[in-house]
Motif scaffolding. Structure first.
Motif, PDB file in Angstrom:
ATOM      1  N   VAL A 118      -2.843  14.540   1.940  1.00 29.85           N
ATOM      2  CA  VAL A 118      -2.967  13.344   2.766  1.00 29.85           C
ATOM      3  C   VAL A 118      -2.464  13.634   4.178  1.00 29.85           C
ATOM      4  O   VAL A 118      -3.115  13.284   5.171  1.00 29.85           O
ATOM      5  CB  VAL A 118      -2.212  12.148   2.142  1.00 29.85           C
TER       6      VAL A 118
ATOM      7  N   GLU B 141       0.817  -1.222   0.000  1.00 31.79           N
ATOM      8  CA  GLU B 141       0.000   0.000   0.000  1.00 31.79           C
ATOM      9  C   GLU B 141       0.849   1.270   0.000  1.00 31.79           C
ATOM     10  O   GLU B 141       0.424   2.313  -0.474  1.00 31.79           O
ATOM     11  CB  GLU B 141      -0.939   0.058   1.220  1.00 31.79           C
TER      12      GLU B 141
ATOM     13  N   ASP C 127      -8.940   8.366  -3.070  1.00 32.98           N
ATOM     14  CA  ASP C 127      -9.942   7.479  -3.660  1.00 32.98           C
ATOM     15  C   ASP C 127     -11.352   8.053  -3.656  1.00 32.98           C
ATOM     16  O   ASP C 127     -12.171   7.674  -4.464  1.00 32.98           O
ATOM     17  CB  ASP C 127      -9.955   6.129  -2.941  1.00 32.98           C
ATOM     18  N   GLU C 128     -11.625   8.943  -2.733  1.00 32.20           N
ATOM     19  CA  GLU C 128     -12.973   9.470  -2.617  1.00 32.20           C
ATOM     20  C   GLU C 128     -13.098  10.878  -3.168  1.00 32.20           C
ATOM     21  O   GLU C 128     -14.131  11.507  -3.022  1.00 32.20           O
ATOM     22  CB  GLU C 128     -13.432   9.400  -1.153  1.00 32.20           C
TER      23      GLU C 128
ATOM     24  N   ASP D 168      -2.017   2.620   9.697  1.00 29.09           N
ATOM     25  CA  ASP D 168      -3.377   2.382   9.207  1.00 29.09           C
ATOM     26  C   ASP D 168      -4.163   3.691   9.138  1.00 29.09           C
ATOM     27  O   ASP D 168      -4.905   3.926   8.188  1.00 29.09           O
ATOM     28  CB  ASP D 168      -4.117   1.373  10.091  1.00 29.09           C
TER      29      ASP D 168
ATOM     30  N   TYR E 263      -4.643  13.485   7.579  1.00 28.52           N
ATOM     31  CA  TYR E 263      -4.223  12.649   8.701  1.00 28.52           C
ATOM     32  C   TYR E 263      -4.224  13.459  10.003  1.00 28.52           C
ATOM     33  O   TYR E 263      -4.774  13.033  11.020  1.00 28.52           O
ATOM     34  CB  TYR E 263      -2.834  12.057   8.431  1.00 28.52           C
TER      35      TYR E 263
ATOM     36  N   ALA F  64      -5.240   8.725   3.376  1.00 25.36           N
ATOM     37  CA  ALA F  64      -4.916   8.696   1.945  1.00 25.36           C
ATOM     38  C   ALA F  64      -6.132   8.244   1.139  1.00 25.36           C
ATOM     39  O   ALA F  64      -6.432   8.810   0.081  1.00 25.36           O
ATOM     40  CB  ALA F  64      -3.726   7.774   1.684  1.00 25.36           C
ATOM     41  N   LYS F  65      -6.855   7.254   1.651  1.00 25.34           N
ATOM     42  CA  LYS F  65      -8.049   6.784   0.952  1.00 25.34           C
ATOM     43  C   LYS F  65      -9.081   7.901   0.836  1.00 25.34           C
ATOM     44  O   LYS F  65      -9.661   8.109  -0.221  1.00 25.34           O
ATOM     45  CB  LYS F  65      -8.637   5.574   1.665  1.00 25.34           C
ATOM     46  N   LYS F  66      -9.295   8.632   1.932  1.00 27.08           N
ATOM     47  CA  LYS F  66     -10.242   9.745   1.895  1.00 27.08           C
ATOM     48  C   LYS F  66      -9.866  10.760   0.824  1.00 27.08           C
ATOM     49  O   LYS F  66     -10.717  11.222   0.068  1.00 27.08           O
ATOM     50  CB  LYS F  66     -10.279  10.455   3.252  1.00 27.08           C
TER      51      LYS F  66
ATOM     52  N   LEU G  81      -3.060   5.489   6.053  1.00 27.65           N
ATOM     53  CA  LEU G  81      -3.654   4.909   4.845  1.00 27.65           C
ATOM     54  C   LEU G  81      -5.128   5.278   4.719  1.00 27.65           C
ATOM     55  O   LEU G  81      -5.620   5.520   3.612  1.00 27.65           O
ATOM     56  CB  LEU G  81      -3.477   3.386   4.843  1.00 27.65           C
ATOM     57  N   ASN G  82      -5.831   5.353   5.839  1.00 33.26           N
ATOM     58  CA  ASN G  82      -7.237   5.769   5.806  1.00 33.26           C
ATOM     59  C   ASN G  82      -7.364   7.218   5.348  1.00 33.26           C
ATOM     60  O   ASN G  82      -8.270   7.556   4.579  1.00 33.26           O
ATOM     61  CB  ASN G  82      -7.889   5.579   7.173  1.00 33.26           C
TER      62      ASN G  82
ATOM     63  N   ARG H 207       2.491   3.326  -3.616  1.00 32.74           N
ATOM     64  CA  ARG H 207       1.815   4.277  -4.506  1.00 32.74           C
ATOM     65  C   ARG H 207       2.593   5.593  -4.547  1.00 32.74           C
ATOM     66  O   ARG H 207       3.013   6.109  -3.521  1.00 32.74           O
ATOM     67  CB  ARG H 207       0.399   4.529  -4.010  1.00 32.74           C
TER      68      ARG H 207
END
Length: 83
Positions: A24, A11, A73-74, A62, A28, A68-70, A65-66, A14
């Motif tokens: 990001v 993960e 990816d969203e 973790d 965070y 980064a997803k927000k 990474l959450n 990237r």
């Protein structure tokens, strides 16, 4: 520390632009302070990395990474509010 997220995990391979990396990081920090958990000094201590590639606080990677997803990816590229 087996079973925890590690900087050597796929993960973290990237590639991001500096703009994305900053967003990001801001997400965070915002998420961290929104939970009302620790002081800035404690936050920085938890970000410390171990030789194994893990973090001082196993949940930190973790959480990152959450965030980064927000952001990535969203599509929340402009929605970060740091308190």
């Amino acid at each position: 520390m087996a079973g925890y997220t590690n900087l050597n995990d796929a993960e973290f391979d990237r590639q991001l632009t500096l703009r994305e990396a900053y967003r990001v990081m801001a997400q965070y920090v915002s998420d961290h302070f929104e939970r009302g958990e620790l002081t800035t000094g404690d936050l920085l201590a938890h970000l410390s990395l171990l030789e194994s590639g893990g973090s001082f606080d196993p949940a930190t990677l973790d959480d990152f990474l959450n965030a980064a997803k927000k952001v990535l990816d969203e599509g929340q590229r402009g929605a970060i509010t740091v308190r």
